[in-house]
Scaffold this active site. Structure first.
Site, PDB file in Angstrom:
ATOM      1  N   ASP A   1       0.865  -1.176   0.000  1.00  0.00           N
ATOM      2  CA  ASP A   1       0.000   0.000   0.000  1.00  0.00           C
ATOM      3  C   ASP A   1       0.905   1.230   0.000  1.00  0.00           C
ATOM      4  O   ASP A   1       1.654   1.459   0.953  1.00  0.00           O
ATOM      5  CB  ASP A   1      -0.898  -0.027   1.248  1.00  0.00           C
ATOM      6  CG  ASP A   1      -1.971   1.053   1.201  1.00  0.00           C
ATOM      7  OD1 ASP A   1      -1.704   2.136   0.644  1.00  0.00           O
ATOM      8  OD2 ASP A   1      -3.069   0.813   1.737  1.00  0.00           O
TER       9      ASP A   1
ATOM     10  N   TYR B   1      -5.461  11.265  -2.917  1.00  0.00           N
ATOM     11  CA  TYR B   1      -5.861  12.525  -2.263  1.00  0.00           C
ATOM     12  C   TYR B   1      -4.858  12.998  -1.213  1.00  0.00           C
ATOM     13  O   TYR B   1      -5.023  14.051  -0.638  1.00  0.00           O
ATOM     14  CB  TYR B   1      -7.268  12.423  -1.653  1.00  0.00           C
ATOM     15  CG  TYR B   1      -7.471  11.265  -0.684  1.00  0.00           C
ATOM     16  CD1 TYR B   1      -7.030  11.326   0.622  1.00  0.00           C
ATOM     17  CD2 TYR B   1      -8.141  10.110  -1.104  1.00  0.00           C
ATOM     18  CE1 TYR B   1      -7.240  10.270   1.494  1.00  0.00           C
ATOM     19  CE2 TYR B   1      -8.349   9.051  -0.242  1.00  0.00           C
ATOM     20  CZ  TYR B   1      -7.893   9.139   1.050  1.00  0.00           C
ATOM     21  OH  TYR B   1      -8.102   8.081   1.901  1.00  0.00           O
ATOM     22  N   LYS B   2      -3.810  12.214  -0.971  1.00  0.00           N
ATOM     23  CA  LYS B   2      -2.810  12.635   0.023  1.00  0.00           C
ATOM     24  C   LYS B   2      -1.748  13.476  -0.683  1.00  0.00           C
ATOM     25  O   LYS B   2      -2.057  14.550  -1.178  1.00  0.00           O
ATOM     26  CB  LYS B   2      -2.256  11.408   0.736  1.00  0.00           C
ATOM     27  CG  LYS B   2      -3.342  10.754   1.604  1.00  0.00           C
ATOM     28  CD  LYS B   2      -2.961   9.435   2.218  1.00  0.00           C
ATOM     29  CE  LYS B   2      -4.146   8.921   3.057  1.00  0.00           C
ATOM     30  NZ  LYS B   2      -4.018   7.525   3.437  1.00  0.00           N
TER      31      LYS B   2
ATOM     32  N   ARG C   1       1.294  14.349  14.294  1.00  0.00           N
ATOM     33  CA  ARG C   1       1.783  13.871  13.006  1.00  0.00           C
ATOM     34  C   ARG C   1       1.749  14.986  11.970  1.00  0.00           C
ATOM     35  O   ARG C   1       0.732  15.655  11.799  1.00  0.00           O
ATOM     36  CB  ARG C   1       0.891  12.712  12.540  1.00  0.00           C
ATOM     37  CG  ARG C   1       1.431  12.007  11.312  1.00  0.00           C
ATOM     38  CD  ARG C   1       0.487  10.928  10.854  1.00  0.00           C
ATOM     39  NE  ARG C   1      -0.646  11.497  10.142  1.00  0.00           N
ATOM     40  CZ  ARG C   1      -1.387  10.812   9.271  1.00  0.00           C
ATOM     41  NH1 ARG C   1      -1.145   9.529   9.045  1.00  0.00           N
ATOM     42  NH2 ARG C   1      -2.404  11.381   8.667  1.00  0.00           N
TER      43      ARG C   1
HETATM   44  C1  LIG Z   1      -5.186   6.740   3.559  1.00  0.00           C
HETATM   45  C2  LIG Z   1      -5.016   5.278   3.525  1.00  0.00           C
HETATM   46  C3  LIG Z   1      -6.060   4.457   3.108  1.00  0.00           C
HETATM   47  C4  LIG Z   1      -7.389   5.064   2.747  1.00  0.00           C
HETATM   48  O1  LIG Z   1      -8.258   4.171   2.168  1.00  0.00           O
HETATM   49  P1  LIG Z   1      -9.567   4.651   1.430  1.00  0.00           P
HETATM   50  O2  LIG Z   1     -10.313   3.411   1.231  1.00  0.00           O
HETATM   51  O3  LIG Z   1      -9.146   5.291   0.130  1.00  0.00           O
HETATM   52  O4  LIG Z   1     -10.273   5.625   2.317  1.00  0.00           O
HETATM   53  C5  LIG Z   1      -5.837   3.089   3.067  1.00  0.00           C
HETATM   54  N1  LIG Z   1      -4.639   2.561   3.412  1.00  0.00           N
HETATM   55  C6  LIG Z   1      -3.615   3.343   3.808  1.00  0.00           C
HETATM   56  C7  LIG Z   1      -2.304   2.729   4.156  1.00  0.00           C
HETATM   57  C8  LIG Z   1      -3.784   4.723   3.882  1.00  0.00           C
HETATM   58  O5  LIG Z   1      -2.775   5.485   4.289  1.00  0.00           O
END
Ligand SMILES: *Cc1c(COP(=O)(O)O)cnc(C)c1O
Length: 425
Positions: A211, A236-237, A385
């Site tokens: 991920d 979106y990050k 953070r």
């Molecule tokens: C932000 C994040 C998500 C977010 O998942 P969504 O289903 O898109 O809301 C998932 N896994 C990790 C490691 C993240 O940092």
């Protein structure tokens, strides 16, 4: 206690680092509603690129408004593959190995189940407790729902912040079918060595799913060259695609034809517009599409990726490293003496574009900081953070943020923020 007056040499350092920063001019590409606000939450929701506003306005009026259904043929299908190709460059994938769709959680579900269903005879999925909760929930569901007799092994972290490669190496047996990890861990910012892990994992016939939600755009990613099998991530990050923008998935090109999407929707069909009553998956990664892609949200991702590609990825990685490194010198000079601890590794190659501070009063300090226009995250039980976005954060912003932390702690103004306000502990 060390003061941080305007005459302190670290202010000069911040100024000269900003003056030399080749990405300096990219800040003006983003909407900055309040120039005094120091936004250190680019790892939760990136800022809005100015050109995204113009782009969406045009697409809504001229394409949705005028083209209507013809939009798919005129540009929307091309838009989808254009955005995927740009993202492929950013994550080090080949064209055709990336698909934008759904949310990260849904993509993880699809890939995890698909993977377990071809890893016949294996029994164990490995992850670690540094992973994002949604990922853990979904992996737990995947081991129950996939064919075969699977169980999830969650490796624990001794310090709660990091996990040495050797620990994963030791856990890998011939029974392990999948290792699923976050590249950069959301809480501490610890970064797994994916390239080395990939070697170790493949020696034992297991597959690797990474991920990259917290690493895409800020640390080098070479998913294909590292022989990563599967990956997911969000836009979106640090990729600045907008709230709830479509997530992505990566499948190594030789694997796609072997994997079955557990959610076989009509747009994953090899020919959706024949409206066959039987499902036959598209040949490549397209089989992981489920339903109609969100065109407007997809269009918002493209200008954001363009910005990163124009800035140059190497420049972005270099600056992200520079920002965390500079913050650590501020930490040593002013925050450590004030009782703050550090959850993020000091080795530059073991962290993302993030610093997490430990403080017993982290929650009220985060509230006090917000009221002084420093926007950052609190993560229970005791973490502050901060994400540092190379395209719009400056070295002087970090110095100013640390000056404000010092004032909040020295004046004890955080005591005005009783626990329990805002629904957080
Ligand atoms: C932000 C994040 C998500 C977010 O998942 P969504 O289903 O898109 O809301 C998932 N896994 C990790 C490691 C993240 O940092």
């Amino acid at each position: 206690m060390n003061e941080f007056p305007p005459s302190h040499p670290l202010w000069e350092t911040a100024k000269s680092l900003d003056a030399k920063d080749p990405l300096r001019k990219f800040r003006q590409e983003f909407m900055i509603a309040d120039p005094d606000e120091i936004y250190l939450n680019g790892n939760s929701l990136g800022r809005l690129p100015v050109r995204t506003v113009q782009r969406l306005e045009r697409i809504i009026r001229e394409q949705w408004g005028v083209w209507l259904i013809r939009g798919w043929d005129r540009d929307w299908l091309k838009l989808l593959s254009r955005v995927a190709d740009k993202l492929a460059v950013i994550i080090g994938a080949h064209p055709g190995e990336v698909l934008l769709a759904d949310s990260t959680s849904v993509n993880l579900y699809k890939l995890a189940i698909a993977c377990l269903n071809i890893q016949r005879g294996k029994k164990v999925v490995i992850t670690d407790e540094l992973n994002f909760p949604s990922d853990l929930y979904i992996l737990r569901a995947a081991v129950q729902q996939a064919q075969g007799n699977w169980r999830l092994q969650i490796l624990s972290s001794e310090d709660g912040n990091t996990l040495p490669l050797e620990k994963i190496e030791k856990a890998i047996t011939p029974e392990v079918g999948l290792v699923a990890l976050s590249h950069v861990c959301f809480r501490s910012g610890f970064l797994h060595d994916i390239s080395r892990l990939s070697e170790v994992i493949h020696q034992h016939g297991a597959m690797l799913l990474v991920d990259v939600s917290h690493s895409a755009g800020v640390v080098p990613l070479r998913l294909h060259d590292w022989k990563v099998d599967l990956a997911v991530g969000c836009t979106y990050k640090f990729l600045n695609g907008g709230p709830g923008s479509p997530a992505f998935l990566y499948v190594r090109e030789d694997l796609a034809p072997l994997l079955d999407n557990p959610i076989p929707g009509w747009l994953g069909h090899e020919n959706p517009f024949r409206f066959d009553l039987e499902y036959r998956p598209a040949r490549g990664i397209g089989r992981f599409r489920v339903g109609t892609p969100p065109v407007l949200a997809m269009a918002a991702v493209e200008p954001a990726l363009d910005l990163l590609l124009e800035a140059g990825q190497e420049n972005a990685y270099h600056k992200a490293k520079g920002l965390t490194e500079f913050f650590l010198s501020l930490y040593d000079a002013f925050l450590r003496p004030r009782g703050f601890g550090l959850a993020t590794p000091r080795e530059p190659d073991r962290r993302g574009a993030q610093i997490s501070l430990i403080h017993p009063e982290a929650w009220p300090i985060s509230r006090a900081a917000r009221d002084r226009k420093v926007v950052l995250d609190f993560r229970p039980p005791n973490l502050l953070r901060m994400g540092f976005a190379p395209l719009y954060n400056s070295y002087q912003e970090l110095a100013r943020a640390v000056e404000i932390f010092c004032q909040i702690v020295d004046s004890q103004s955080y005591r005005q923020y009783p626990e329990g306000v805002d629904g957080i502990p």
